[in-house]
Design an enzyme around this catalytic site. Structure first.
Site, short mmCIF file in Angstrom:
data_model
loop_
_atom_site.label_atom_id
_atom_site.label_comp_id
_atom_site.label_asym_id
_atom_site.label_seq_id
_atom_site.Cartn_x
_atom_site.Cartn_y
_atom_site.Cartn_z
N THR A 41 -1.60 -3.10 -3.53
CA THR A 41 -2.88 -2.13 -3.73
C THR A 41 -3.42 -2.42 -5.18
O THR A 41 -4.79 -2.52 -5.10
CB THR A 41 -2.30 -0.64 -3.63
OG1 THR A 41 -1.58 -0.67 -2.13
CG2 THR A 41 -3.53 0.29 -3.33
N ASN A 59 2.27 4.77 -7.26
CA ASN A 59 2.36 3.06 -6.84
C ASN A 59 1.22 2.34 -7.25
O ASN A 59 1.20 1.42 -7.90
CB ASN A 59 2.70 2.92 -5.67
CG ASN A 59 2.49 1.56 -5.16
OD1 ASN A 59 1.72 1.01 -4.73
ND2 ASN A 59 3.80 0.84 -5.04
N LYS A 80 -3.31 6.92 10.44
CA LYS A 80 -2.84 7.70 9.28
C LYS A 80 -2.05 8.85 9.67
O LYS A 80 -2.34 9.27 10.63
CB LYS A 80 -3.81 8.30 8.33
CG LYS A 80 -3.31 8.68 7.05
CD LYS A 80 -3.43 7.13 6.17
CE LYS A 80 -3.45 7.47 4.70
NZ LYS A 80 -3.96 6.15 4.23
N LYS A 106 -11.68 -0.02 6.21
CA LYS A 106 -11.03 -0.61 5.14
C LYS A 106 -10.42 -2.06 5.86
O LYS A 106 -10.65 -3.03 5.19
CB LYS A 106 -9.61 -0.06 4.64
CG LYS A 106 -8.94 -0.68 3.41
CD LYS A 106 -7.71 0.33 3.01
CE LYS A 106 -8.15 1.78 2.66
NZ LYS A 106 -6.89 2.66 2.23
N SER A 151 0.37 -5.75 3.99
CA SER A 151 0.80 -4.82 5.07
C SER A 151 0.93 -5.86 6.41
O SER A 151 1.56 -5.94 7.08
CB SER A 151 0.59 -3.28 5.50
OG SER A 151 1.18 -2.65 4.52
N LYS A 156 -3.66 1.09 12.17
CA LYS A 156 -2.71 0.68 10.96
C LYS A 156 -3.09 1.63 9.79
O LYS A 156 -4.28 1.86 9.73
CB LYS A 156 -2.80 -0.58 10.65
CG LYS A 156 -2.18 -1.21 9.48
CD LYS A 156 -0.95 -1.90 9.78
CE LYS A 156 -0.01 -1.99 8.58
NZ LYS A 156 0.82 -0.70 8.21
N1 GLU Z 1 -1.58 3.88 2.49
C1 GLU Z 1 -2.29 2.67 2.14
C2 GLU Z 1 -3.79 2.77 2.47
O1 GLU Z 1 -4.40 3.81 2.19
C3 GLU Z 1 -1.50 1.45 3.10
C4 GLU Z 1 -1.95 1.36 4.42
C5 GLU Z 1 -1.22 0.16 5.13
O2 GLU Z 1 -0.47 -0.74 4.28
O3 GLU Z 1 -1.10 0.38 6.39
O4 GLU Z 1 -4.37 1.96 2.54
#
Ligand code: GLU
Length: 419
Positions: A193, A224, A108, A96, A352, A72
């Site tokens: 976030t 954002n 990613k 994370k 998410s 994810k």
């Molecule tokens: N791009 C965001 C991050 O770096 C969200 C990732 C997501 O929601 O999967 O955490």
């Protein structure tokens, strides 16, 4: 000879991982299996430009580990994207998700492009082309993308639509998160976030005795994460004295009116020139006097060259990888508390996850329900991280957060028999 500071995010995340593995006395097999992503796909995406020419864009999708669940993580569109950056970002996503106790590993994606130079049509064709190119390796039970730097709900909508076409016209919204609400997005995802980051700031401020209603904050980055963080902090009574974006930085010691600033940025494309503010060199933003500093832009911002000048009491990393390992050491020596990215900005992927759960069940939650769950999950992750830091005494919050995460990942690795 002065040694050049390490700025390759992939080598930085490996270093951070190794430190935590060693601190926990875990077998080296854990490091060995986690030090590289499991899969990295490079794709080329030919896009018909509005002037009739064809331009090929290069993109990547990295899947770090699927030991706990599907991978994810977001997709960024940025001219500085590199394969090592995408690999590092996918690894940070693993840790994370681990800190936040989500049933995911990290992924990613990134496309080398400058969306600011693309027309809407070009952006749509690029988004659809990239989704098609990575379609064989993504899916609701494989790898679930989301927004990241310079991508948004509209781009997620195009990608979901395109992916579903590649699957014979199914209608499965759970392949991607951060979608518009009407297409299966979750309430509260757009602010998640920043909201999650604010919860960690509130908890840390309580621990170290900062009264937020009397505090000042500086925000680097006004996308954002940064813009919502500024607004939510201001709602708590925090005075936002300076913010920056890719075009410059502004200061107002009396405090910026964040709501008006957000509207100003929408019509002027930058915070620079905001009435009542003074423009300052962008490089000064991180070293201004304040209580809370929120880096909400890109990697490698607080480095060995400016860390000694940081004056904040608390640094909350809304961005991924803003602080280098050398800077971390300097900040620790100065007694500055750093809430690390893998904890501070986990709220995005937490919501998410809620979005994905809602998509899989087809039952949608209220904004209050999302917020309540997010708060509980963030506070728990913070408390666990703080407890590990207290237990070991000599680790910073970053290493502590890795340790919370590694405990879960190691258990999964063992139970699957991978180590
Ligand atoms: N791009 C965001 C991050 O770096 C969200 C990732 C997501 O929601 O999967 O955490």
């Amino acid at each position: 000879m002065i040694q050049q500071e390490q700025s390759n995010p992939f080598l930085i995340v490996q270093q951070q991982l190794k430190e935590a593995v060693d601190k926990m006395n875990l077998p080296n097999d854990v490091y060995e299996i986690l030090k590289h992503p499991k899969r990295v796909l490079t794709v080329s995406v030919p896009v018909k430009m509005d002037d009739g020419t064809l331009k090929t864009f290069i993109g990547y999708r990295s899947q770090h580990t699927d030991v706990i669940g599907p991978t994810k993580g977001g997709i960024r569109f940025h001219p500085d994207v590199t394969v090592d950056e995408v690999k590092a970002l996918s690894m940070w996503m693993t840790f994370k998700c681990g800190v936040a106790a989500l049933p995911y590993g990290g992924g990613k994606g990134g496309v080398i492009c400058n969306p600011k130079d693309l027309t809407n049509g070009e952006l749509e064709r690029l988004s659809r082309g990239f989704a098609q190119a990575i379609a064989p390796i993504i899916g609701p039970d494989k790898d679930i993308p989301a927004p990241d730097v310079y991508t948004n709900g509209q781009i997620m909508a195009w990608m979901m639509d395109e992916y579903n076409k590649t699957q014979g016209g199914i209608n499965n919204p759970g392949v991607i998160t951060g979608k518009p609400i009407i297409l299966g997005g979750s309430l509260g995802r757009d602010t998640a976030t920043a909201q999650g980051c604010i919860y960690t700031i509130r908890e840390a401020a309580n621990k170290v005795g900062i009264q937020l209603s009397k505090a000042t904050a500086v925000i680097q980055g006004f996308g954002n994460a940064g813009s919502h963080a500024a607004r939510l902090l201001a709602n708590l009574g925090v005075k936002i004295v300076a913010v920056s974006d890719s075009r410059g930085a502004i200061l107002n010691q009396a405090g910026l009116d964040v709501d008006t600033l957000i509207t100003y940025k929408e019509s002027n494309k930058s915070v620079v020139g905001f009435p009542g503010s003074q423009e300052i060199p962008a490089s000064e933003i991180l070293t201004l006097a304040c209580d809370v500093l929120v880096p909400a832009a890109l990697e490698n911002q607080i480095t060995a060259s400016n860390a000694a000048d940081v004056q904040a009491k608390l640094v909350a990393e809304a961005a991924n990888g803003p602080t280098t390992p050398e800077a971390d050491k300097i900040l620790a020596q100065k007694g500055i508390i750093v809430i690390p990215d893998i904890l501070a900005n986990a709220g995005g992927v937490v919501v998410s996850y809620y979005e994905w759960v809602q998509n899989l069940t087809g039952y949608y939650w209220s904004a209050e329900e999302v917020k309540e769950k997010l708060e509980a999950q963030m506070v728990k992750a913070f408390d666990q991280t703080w407890a590990v830091r207290e237990k070991y005494g000599d680790v910073d919050l970053r290493t502590a957060a890795y340790m919370v995460s590694l405990e879960r990942i190691t258990e999964a690795l063992r139970l699957r028999g991978w180590i």
